[in-house]
Scaffold this motif. Structure first.
Motif, PDB file in Angstrom:
ATOM      1  N   PHE A  23       0.829  -1.206   0.000  1.00 40.85           N
ATOM      2  CA  PHE A  23       0.000   0.000   0.000  1.00 40.85           C
ATOM      3  C   PHE A  23       0.868   1.261   0.000  1.00 40.85           C
ATOM      4  O   PHE A  23       0.616   2.201  -0.755  1.00 40.85           O
ATOM      5  CB  PHE A  23      -0.928  -0.004   1.220  1.00 40.85           C
ATOM      6  N   ALA A  24       1.914   1.260   0.821  1.00 45.79           N
ATOM      7  CA  ALA A  24       2.797   2.426   0.925  1.00 45.79           C
ATOM      8  C   ALA A  24       3.456   2.764  -0.409  1.00 45.79           C
ATOM      9  O   ALA A  24       3.708   3.942  -0.704  1.00 45.79           O
ATOM     10  CB  ALA A  24       3.854   2.193   1.997  1.00 45.79           C
ATOM     11  N   ALA A  25       3.717   1.753  -1.238  1.00 51.72           N
ATOM     12  CA  ALA A  25       4.339   1.997  -2.548  1.00 51.72           C
ATOM     13  C   ALA A  25       3.442   2.830  -3.457  1.00 51.72           C
ATOM     14  O   ALA A  25       3.931   3.497  -4.366  1.00 51.72           O
ATOM     15  CB  ALA A  25       4.673   0.667  -3.220  1.00 51.72           C
ATOM     16  N   TRP A  26       2.137   2.815  -3.203  1.00 48.51           N
ATOM     17  CA  TRP A  26       1.190   3.620  -3.989  1.00 48.51           C
ATOM     18  C   TRP A  26       1.104   5.065  -3.494  1.00 48.51           C
ATOM     19  O   TRP A  26       0.679   5.945  -4.242  1.00 48.51           O
ATOM     20  CB  TRP A  26      -0.205   3.000  -3.932  1.00 48.51           C
ATOM     21  N   LEU A  27       1.475   5.296  -2.251  1.00 48.02           N
ATOM     22  CA  LEU A  27       1.309   6.634  -1.678  1.00 48.02           C
ATOM     23  C   LEU A  27       2.573   7.473  -1.685  1.00 48.02           C
ATOM     24  O   LEU A  27       2.519   8.667  -1.414  1.00 48.02           O
ATOM     25  CB  LEU A  27       0.780   6.529  -0.238  1.00 48.02           C
ATOM     26  N   ASP A  28       3.704   6.880  -1.986  1.00 48.99           N
ATOM     27  CA  ASP A  28       4.983   7.589  -2.000  1.00 48.99           C
ATOM     28  C   ASP A  28       5.273   8.043  -3.434  1.00 48.99           C
ATOM     29  O   ASP A  28       5.559   7.215  -4.301  1.00 48.99           O
ATOM     30  CB  ASP A  28       6.075   6.644  -1.498  1.00 48.99           C
ATOM     31  N   ILE A  65      -0.615  12.984  -3.470  1.00 48.02           N
ATOM     32  CA  ILE A  65      -1.229  11.666  -3.348  1.00 48.02           C
ATOM     33  C   ILE A  65      -1.892  11.550  -1.977  1.00 48.02           C
ATOM     34  O   ILE A  65      -1.264  11.182  -0.979  1.00 48.02           O
ATOM     35  CB  ILE A  65      -0.199  10.556  -3.620  1.00 48.02           C
ATOM     36  N   ARG A  66      -3.160  11.879  -1.984  1.00 42.89           N
ATOM     37  CA  ARG A  66      -4.017  11.817  -0.802  1.00 42.89           C
ATOM     38  C   ARG A  66      -5.447  11.857  -1.319  1.00 42.89           C
ATOM     39  O   ARG A  66      -5.682  12.202  -2.492  1.00 42.89           O
ATOM     40  CB  ARG A  66      -3.767  13.006   0.119  1.00 42.89           C
ATOM     41  N   GLU A  67      -6.383  11.488  -0.485  1.00 42.78           N
ATOM     42  CA  GLU A  67      -7.784  11.579  -0.896  1.00 42.78           C
ATOM     43  C   GLU A  67      -8.081  13.026  -1.263  1.00 42.78           C
ATOM     44  O   GLU A  67      -7.799  13.941  -0.486  1.00 42.78           O
ATOM     45  CB  GLU A  67      -8.690  11.106   0.244  1.00 42.78           C
ATOM     46  N   GLY A  68      -8.593  13.254  -2.461  1.00 48.28           N
ATOM     47  CA  GLY A  68      -8.845  14.605  -2.956  1.00 48.28           C
ATOM     48  C   GLY A  68      -7.683  15.189  -3.741  1.00 48.28           C
ATOM     49  O   GLY A  68      -7.817  16.231  -4.373  1.00 48.28           O
TER      50      GLY A  68
END
Length: 159
Positions: A28-33, A55-58
Motif C-alpha cells: 500500500f505504501a508503494a502507492w502513496l509515496d 497523493i491523498r484523498e482529494g
C-alpha cells in the motif's frame, strides 16, 4: 461514491490480480509515496516524469509516461485523481488524460488483501465508460501493460 459501485459491469471492466510476497502495509505504501510510484509505475520500457504528485484523498498525480519509439521520444500525459483512500485496504482513482472532462476517463480501484502467510493479493479493477472503450483499451494492450505495471511493483518491492 455509492453509485460508482452499483454500476460495475463485466462489459466495461478489466480486472488484474497480483500476489506479492510483501505485507500489505508495504504494498500500500508503494502507492502513496510519489518518489516510489515514479520508479515502478507504468508499462515496461516507459519512464515516469511527475509534474504534480499530491497523493491523498482529494489530491491528484499528473505525470507523463515517456519512452523512445522508432528513435523518437513519445510522451503520454496522464492525470490520476484520488477519490478514496482507506489505509492498507483501498484506493479509488479516476484516470485518464490531463483533461478532467476527457470522456474516456475511467475509474480504477485497488484493493489490498493480506493473506495469512504475509503475502498480499493486489486486485486492480478498471471500470471504463463504455463497452466500446473497454474493447479499445484491451485492443491496444491495456491488460499486458497493466500486468507489466504490477510486475514493476513486485520488482521494486523486492529491491
Amino acid at each position: 461514491m455509492e453509485k460508482l459501485f452499483d454500476t460495475w459491469s463485466i462489459e466495461r471492466e478489466i480486472v488484474l490480480v497480483k500476489v506479492l510476497k510483501h505485507p500489505r502495509h508495504k504494498v500500500f505504501a508503494a502507492w502513496l509515496d510519489p518518489a516510489a510510484l515514479a520508479q515502478w509505475y507504468g508499462p515496461a520500457g516507459l519512464n515516469i516524469e511527475s509534474h504534480e504528485a499530491d497523493i491523498r484523498e482529494g489530491g491528484q498525480w499528473r505525470f507523463d509516461m515517456v519512452g523512445i519509439f522508432e528513435g523518437q521520444e513519445q510522451r503520454f500525459p496522464n492525470l490520476m485523481r484520488f477519490l478514496k483512500i482507506v489505509p492498507d485496504e483501498l484506493i479509488v482513482v479516476d484516470y485518464g488524460t490531463p483533461d478532467p472532462d476527457d470522456p474516456d476517463r475511467f475509474y480504477m480501484t485497488m484493493t489490498f488483501d493480506e493473506q495469512t502467510d504475509g503475502k498480499t493479493v493486489l486486485t486492480m479493477r478498471q471500470l471504463h465508460p463504455s463497452r466500446q472503450r473497454r474493447q479499445a483499451v484491451v485492443g491496444f494492450g491495456a491488460v499486458e501493460y497493466g500486468l507489466q505495471t504490477l510486475d514493476g511493483l513486485a520488482t521494486w518491492l523486492d529491491s
